[in-house]
Design an enzyme around this catalytic site. Sequence first.
Site, PDB file in Angstrom:
ATOM      1  N   ASP A   1       0.931  -1.186  -0.173  1.00 24.26           N
ATOM      2  CA  ASP A   1      -0.103  -0.077   0.048  1.00 24.26           C
ATOM      3  C   ASP A   1       0.861   1.205  -0.078  1.00 24.26           C
ATOM      4  OD1 ASP A   1       1.159  -0.049   2.419  1.00 24.26           O
ATOM      5  OD2 ASP A   1      -0.701  -0.090   3.782  1.00 24.26           O
TER       6      ASP A   1
ATOM      7  N   GLU B   1       3.311   2.140   2.166  1.00 25.13           N
ATOM      8  CA  GLU B   1       4.056   2.537   3.351  1.00 25.13           C
ATOM      9  C   GLU B   1       5.464   1.953   3.308  1.00 25.13           C
ATOM     10  OE1 GLU B   1       1.941   0.598   6.752  1.00 25.13           O
ATOM     11  OE2 GLU B   1       0.233   2.048   6.481  1.00 25.13           O
TER      12      GLU B   1
ATOM     13  N   ARG C   1      10.753  26.568   3.093  1.00 18.67           N
ATOM     14  CA  ARG C   1      10.233  27.816   2.740  1.00 18.67           C
ATOM     15  C   ARG C   1       9.254  28.314   3.688  1.00 18.67           C
ATOM     16  NH1 ARG C   1      12.186  26.042  -2.214  1.00 18.67           N
ATOM     17  NH2 ARG C   1      10.240  24.587  -2.174  1.00 18.67           N
TER      18      ARG C   1
ATOM     19  N   LYS D   1      14.149  45.888  -7.750  1.00 19.93           N
ATOM     20  CA  LYS D   1      13.048  45.831  -8.605  1.00 19.93           C
ATOM     21  C   LYS D   1      11.573  46.181  -7.804  1.00 19.93           C
ATOM     22  CE  LYS D   1      14.538  41.233 -10.344  1.00 19.93           C
ATOM     23  NZ  LYS D   1      14.279  39.858  -9.933  1.00 19.93           N
TER      24      LYS D   1
ATOM     25  N   ARG E   1       7.809  45.823  -7.627  1.00 21.98           N
ATOM     26  CA  ARG E   1       6.625  45.073  -8.117  1.00 21.98           C
ATOM     27  C   ARG E   1       5.653  45.893  -8.203  1.00 21.98           C
ATOM     28  NH1 ARG E   1       7.155  39.254  -7.940  1.00 21.98           N
ATOM     29  NH2 ARG E   1       8.746  38.569  -6.658  1.00 21.98           N
TER      30      ARG E   1
ATOM     31  N   ASP F   1      22.761  32.187  -5.286  1.00 17.86           N
ATOM     32  CA  ASP F   1      21.611  32.049  -4.414  1.00 17.86           C
ATOM     33  C   ASP F   1      21.383  30.825  -3.477  1.00 17.86           C
ATOM     34  OD1 ASP F   1      18.874  32.664  -3.651  1.00 17.86           O
ATOM     35  OD2 ASP F   1      18.075  32.563  -5.545  1.00 17.86           O
TER      36      ASP F   1
ATOM     37  N   THR G   1      12.583  26.725  -9.437  1.00 24.56           N
ATOM     38  CA  THR G   1      12.128  26.778 -10.744  1.00 24.56           C
ATOM     39  C   THR G   1      13.262  27.614 -11.666  1.00 24.56           C
ATOM     40  OG1 THR G   1      11.034  29.082 -10.602  1.00 24.56           O
ATOM     41  CG2 THR G   1       9.664  26.821  -9.942  1.00 24.56           C
TER      42      THR G   1
ATOM     43  N   GLY H   1      13.407  30.582 -11.726  1.00 22.95           N
ATOM     44  CA  GLY H   1      12.960  32.108 -12.222  1.00 22.95           C
ATOM     45  C   GLY H   1      13.688  33.166 -11.753  1.00 22.95           C
ATOM     46  N   THR H   2      14.086  33.257 -10.414  1.00 24.70           N
ATOM     47  CA  THR H   2      14.592  34.369  -9.770  1.00 24.70           C
ATOM     48  C   THR H   2      16.113  34.638 -10.715  1.00 24.70           C
ATOM     49  OG1 THR H   2      14.015  33.658  -7.824  1.00 24.70           O
ATOM     50  CG2 THR H   2      15.626  35.055  -7.671  1.00 24.70           C
TER      51      THR H   2
HETATM   52  C1  R5P Z   1      14.286  32.610  -2.288  1.00 22.36           C
HETATM   53  O1  R5P Z   1      13.885  33.184  -1.120  1.00 22.36           O
HETATM   54  C2  R5P Z   1      15.298  31.771  -2.427  1.00 22.36           C
HETATM   55  O2  R5P Z   1      16.634  32.316  -1.873  1.00 22.36           O
HETATM   56  C3  R5P Z   1      15.575  31.535  -4.001  1.00 22.36           C
HETATM   57  O3  R5P Z   1      15.925  32.654  -4.457  1.00 22.36           O
HETATM   58  C4  R5P Z   1      14.265  30.874  -4.573  1.00 22.36           C
HETATM   59  O4  R5P Z   1      13.905  29.914  -3.825  1.00 22.36           O
HETATM   60  C5  R5P Z   1      14.660  30.388  -5.795  1.00 22.36           C
HETATM   61  O5  R5P Z   1      13.508  30.148  -6.434  1.00 22.36           O
HETATM   62  P1  R5P Z   1      13.265  29.914  -7.974  1.00 22.36           P
HETATM   63  O6  R5P Z   1      14.378  29.365  -8.630  1.00 22.36           O
HETATM   64  O7  R5P Z   1      11.906  29.248  -8.100  1.00 22.36           O
HETATM   65  O8  R5P Z   1      13.215  31.386  -8.482  1.00 22.36           O
END
Ligand code: R5P
Length: 327
Positions: free
Chosen positions: A53, A55, A112, A208, A210, A236, A241, A243-244
Site C-alpha cells: 500500500d 508504506e 520555505r 525591482k 513589483r 542564491d 524553478t 525564475g529568480t
Molecule cells: C528565495 O527566497 C530563495 O533564496 C530562492 O531565490 C528561491 O527559492 C529560488 O526559487 P526559483 O528558482 O523558483 O526562483
Amino acid sequence: MQNQKYLNNKHFSKTMHNNIKLIAGSSNPSLAAEIAQHLHVPLTKVKVSNFIDGETYVKIEENMREADVFVIQSTCYPVNENLMQLLIMVDALRRASAKRITAVIPYYGYARQDRKATSREPITAKLVANLLVAAGVNRVLTVDLHADQIQGFFDIPLDHLRAQPVIVDYLKQKKLNDFVVVAPDEGRVKENFDLAEKLHLPLVIIAKQRSKKHLDTFEMIKILGEVKDKHVIMIDDQIQTGGTLYNAVKILKENGAKEIHLACTHPIFAGPATERMSDPAITEVIVTNTIPLRAEIPNVIMISIAPLLGEAIRRIHEGESVSSLFE
Ligand code: R5P
C-alpha cells in the site's frame, strides 16, 4: 568534482572508530557513499522497501547498541517519501538502542514555510523540526538552511554548514578579470555581498519594484552598478524553478553583460528550471551535491560537499569544534 581543502582529514582514533555508524537514506546515495569513503567507514546495511500500500519498511541489519549514528538523508524530491523514510529510520535506530542519532540533512526541505505569511497557514519548517525530535533525533547537521532562524526551531544541537567556501574555492581558480558579483534582487544582497568580498569583486544590485496589480511583473527595474561588458557571478541558496536567476540573466544580457556564471547550494531544479538553466546565455551553473540532479544539464558544474560533511561528522564524533572548519 572534489574539493581539496577538506581532503586531508585526520583519521578516527581507533577507540572511537568502532563506535560510529553511517546510514544512507535513499535520497542521495552517491553523496552518502562519498562521505563513507572520505571517513573510511562503511555504510551500515539497511533494508528499505515499501509495503504493497506504499508504506515504508525499514530494517537496520547491524547491531546499533551504544553506537554514534549519522543518518544521511536530504529531504529533497520526493520530499514526503524521503522525510518519512528518515523519521522511520530514526525510530528504528532509537528502538535499537543507538546512543546518539544525528540527522545529516544536506538539504532541509519544507524550509520555505518558516512563518505564517497569512492567516491559517502552517509553519512546516517547525513541524519538521518537531517530527525529527519526536522520532528520536539528538542532533542535526545541515547545510545552508533557507532561513537562519530555522536553527532556533530545534531545542537540540544543530550544526549549520555553509557551502559558500567550497564554491569560492572553485571560483578562485578562474581569472576573475572584468567580473562583478550581482545580487538578482534586494533579498539576495547579503550572500552576494559576502561572495563579492571574498572574491574582491564589486557588487552590483538589481533593484525591482513589483506591480501593485500584477504581483509577478515588475514596474521598475534599476541596476545599481555597471554590468556592460562585464562577466557576472550570481549566487542564491537554491534554484527551484530557476525564475529568480533566469529573470536576472535576461535583464543583465539586455544591459550588455558578457559571461554569466550562476551558483547555488541546493539544485532543486523543479518545473522549468532545467530548460532555463540550459539557456546558452548562461556560461555555467555551479551547484553542490546536497541534492542529486534529476536530469543531465551540460553547463552544470557539480562540486562535492562530501569532504566538508565528512569532516564535520568526524569532528562531531570526536567532540571537536565544527565552526573552526571555516576559519
Ligand atoms: C528565495 O527566497 C530563495 O533564496 C530562492 O531565490 C528561491 O527559492 C529560488 O526559487 P526559483 O528558482 O523558483 O526562483
